[in-house]
Design a protein around this motif. Structure first.
Motif, PDB file in Angstrom:
ATOM      1  N   PRO A  69       3.961 125.164  46.581  1.00 14.71           N
ATOM      2  CA  PRO A  69       3.609 124.120  47.697  1.00 14.71           C
ATOM      3  C   PRO A  69       1.886 124.073  47.768  1.00 14.71           C
ATOM      4  N   PRO A  71      -1.537 123.469  49.448  1.00 12.13           N
ATOM      5  CA  PRO A  71      -2.076 123.336  50.930  1.00 12.13           C
ATOM      6  C   PRO A  71      -2.633 121.697  51.380  1.00 12.13           C
ATOM      7  N   GLN A  93       2.463 123.561  65.353  1.00 10.31           N
ATOM      8  CA  GLN A  93       1.458 124.754  64.971  1.00 10.31           C
ATOM      9  C   GLN A  93       2.088 125.545  63.843  1.00 10.31           C
ATOM     10  N   PHE A  94       3.383 125.300  63.414  1.00 16.01           N
ATOM     11  CA  PHE A  94       4.058 126.235  62.534  1.00 16.01           C
ATOM     12  C   PHE A  94       3.243 126.637  61.360  1.00 16.01           C
ATOM     13  N   GLY A  95       2.596 125.589  60.692  1.00 21.40           N
ATOM     14  CA  GLY A  95       1.945 125.794  59.757  1.00 21.40           C
ATOM     15  C   GLY A  95       0.587 125.819  59.739  1.00 21.40           C
ATOM     16  N   LYS A  97      -0.974 128.940  61.403  1.00 20.67           N
ATOM     17  CA  LYS A  97      -1.315 130.150  61.865  1.00 20.67           C
ATOM     18  C   LYS A  97      -2.567 130.864  61.464  1.00 20.67           C
ATOM     19  N   ASP A  98      -3.131 130.434  60.367  1.00 21.39           N
ATOM     20  CA  ASP A  98      -4.454 131.064  60.025  1.00 21.39           C
ATOM     21  C   ASP A  98      -5.447 130.728  60.676  1.00 21.39           C
ATOM     22  N   ARG A 140       3.832 117.624  62.346  1.00 23.92           N
ATOM     23  CA  ARG A 140       3.595 118.890  61.778  1.00 23.92           C
ATOM     24  C   ARG A 140       3.072 118.740  60.477  1.00 23.92           C
ATOM     25  N   ALA A 141       3.387 117.638  59.919  1.00 23.67           N
ATOM     26  CA  ALA A 141       2.817 117.341  58.451  1.00 23.67           C
ATOM     27  C   ALA A 141       1.407 117.111  58.708  1.00 23.67           C
ATOM     28  N   THR A 144      -1.868 119.506  59.389  1.00 26.82           N
ATOM     29  CA  THR A 144      -2.573 120.427  58.504  1.00 26.82           C
ATOM     30  C   THR A 144      -3.598 119.606  57.708  1.00 26.82           C
TER      31      THR A 144
END
Lengths: 249, 269
Positions: A69, A71, A93-95, A97-98, A140-141, A144
């Motif tokens: 996948p 980024p 915020q699931f994706g 975390k960094d 959510r998509a 990012t």
């Protein structure tokens, strides 16, 4: 730029899902893959998403072969697929975390506004309607900030009103930053409303039957004569001969 | 119309017994009936003593401190056995649930062992570990192990592939995937396993104490039987019920707090 080069996909059970797929998609373009079930359209999308791998050929994003996948690619599924134990904001915020906490919060607020769910940040998925849940999945998509969004029959589980609403909504979002949209659908009207280009696939094995550039100006009226004419043509391309599937099985 | 609706509601409210009290109604009625039958001399007191006699027995034992010694040692055995059983089951269940290789190597053996009635281990445990605490705690741990192991393993295997895929899309590492998807998704099944395990723990402590103990509630059962004191036996049974229910309610309360997010029929308002 997304290139799909001579992609073949054979499943473990020997079924040939895709054969010799070639496709180039420009940044900011909206492309739909349509076809009857078994034509491999979802498989093709999952290959671009890095969830499955071609038996032969390759998919490339900005010159890089997709092996996992990416980024810069966001994926929206047919179902919202929210984590039931996380609130709406946490799901978004699931994706992320960094990123630093503050940046996460700021971005979450931004996308919540975009999908009109600011008041539901602390709600749990079980409290949402189907359309709201799918908007959270879109948020959510988006959070990012992907340059390409893949959508796998994203509105097919929703009722007709919600579906039309979300299609318009998707176009609004697209109009803002023009991400590339690659959409799988079996809804001819949806493809016509959204796409710059429609790729018609046919099954056994899945291959590209025809490409159709849609030059109607946006926003498109579903009732216009030209729209109806294109719809009829597309349905003809899909080869919906009744009973054919039954005979083969 | 607008008047009729509130009136009907208030009539219903006057009749209704509050939900938490509904479960108490039947047991209280039974105890009262039992007491009445005993007072009227319709049941032989040397076979079934009256509830008040049982209560008296418990109070006498409490006053002498004997009660707390017995309850304490039984609780200690259950807690220790439950802890050890859960710990081992969690490690092995996580392993066989998550890794197909571990499942292929370990699960068939464990499933085979599961089919041995746990009480059948008793002679062996006594032979290996002696008649004191170790053999009892081991027996309880074995009883607790299987439901916890089975629920955790099948819970992990049953985690929605679609949610796992979301984790993959966001490029979570294996460890992150476990922590952020598998762990919360498995929690409901795991907690059911813990509750089943605890129930079995209470069952096996009775078995362990019946087979040879000098203290504990199970010992009281045997003691009551050999000395012909039915009140002691019933007192011990009542205490088992009370402790079992209390620990289960505790675990159930913890479950409900952890699973607030579940969209289930049982969780409705």
């Amino acid at each position: 730029m997304l290139y799909i080069e001579n992609v073949h996909k054979q499943f473990d059970n020997g079924l040939l899902a895709l054969e010799g797929i070639d496709l180039a998609i420009k940044p900011g373009e909206v492309v739909s893959l349509v076809g009857t079930s078994g034509c491999g359209k979802s498989t093709l999308l999952r290959i671009v998403a890095g969830l499955e791998f071609p038996t032969l050929g390759a998919a490339l994003i900005d010159g890089e072969v997709i092996t996992a996948p990416h980024p810069k690619v966001g994926l929206i599924f047919q179902e919202a697929r929210l984590m039931p134990w996380l609130t709406v904001a946490e799901n978004i915020q699931f994706g992320l975390k960094d990123l630093p906490r503050l940046e996460q919060q700021w971005r979450t607020e931004q996308v919540l506004q975009k999908v009109h769910l600011t008041n539901f940040a602390e709600a749990l998925p079980r409290q949402l309607s189907g359309g709201m849940a799918q908007r959270v999945a879109i948020a959510r998509a988006l959070v990012t900030q992907p340059s390409m969004l893949l959508l796998d029959e994203p509105f097919s589980a929703l009722d007709a009103f919600t579906r039309t609403q979300l299609q318009d909504h998707l176009l609004d979002i697209w109009a803002e930053d023009h991400p590339t949209l690659l959409l799988v659908t079996h809804d001819v009207e949806e493809a016509l409303v959204l796409s710059d280009r429609i790729i018609v696939l046919r099954p056994h094995p899945g291959r590209i039957h025809r490409e159709l550039a849609i030059e109607l100006p946006r926003p498109r009226r579903r009732t216009s004569l030209e729209f109806q004419r294109l719809k009829e043509q597309l349905i003809g391309d899909l080869d919906l001969t009744p009973g054919l599937d039954l005979v083969k099985r | 119309m607008s008047l009729a609706i509130p009136r009907r509601r208030s009539a219903k409210q006057r009749l209704a017994i509050p939900r938490p009290l509904q479960g108490w109604l039947l047991p209280i009625a039974l105890v009262v009936a039992w007491e009445l039958l005993s007072r009227l001399g319709l049941v032989a007191p040397n076979l079934l003593p009256a509830p008040t006699t049982v209560l008296q027995t418990i109070l006498t034992m409490a006053r002498s401190g004997e009660l707390f010694r017995h309850v304490g040692i039984t609780l200690y055995r259950v807690v220790l056995g439950f802890g050890i059983g859960t710990l081992v089951a969690t490690v092995l269940g996580a392993l066989t649930g998550y890794s197909r290789t571990a499942h292929a190597y370990l699960d068939p053996l464990l499933q085979a062992l599961r089919n041995i009635p746990s009480i059948a281990w008793v002679p062996l445990f006594i032979l290996w570990l002696g008649i004191y605490e170790s053999s009892k705690v081991t027996l309880i741990a074995v009883g607790v192990f299987f439901p916890v192991y089975l629920n955790l393993m099948s819970g992990i295997q049953g985690v929605d592939r679609k949610l796992v895929e979301v984790g993959k899309i966001y490029r979570l590492s294996q460890l992150q995937l476990v922590r952020r998807v598998f762990l919360p998704a498995t929690l409901p099944a795991y907690l059911v396993g813990l509750r089943n395990g605890l129930g079995l723990g209470w069952m096996f402590v009775v078995a362990a104490e019946l087979m040879g103990a000098s203290q504990g509630l199970g010992y009281l059962l045997i003691d009551g039987q050999t000395t012909g004191r039915p009140a002691v036996i019933i007192a011990s049974i009542v205490l088992f019920a009370l402790l079992g229910k209390l620990t289960d309610s505790g675990l159930s309360a913890i479950s409900q707090r952890l699973l607030y997010w579940q969209d289930s029929y049982g969780a409705r308002g």
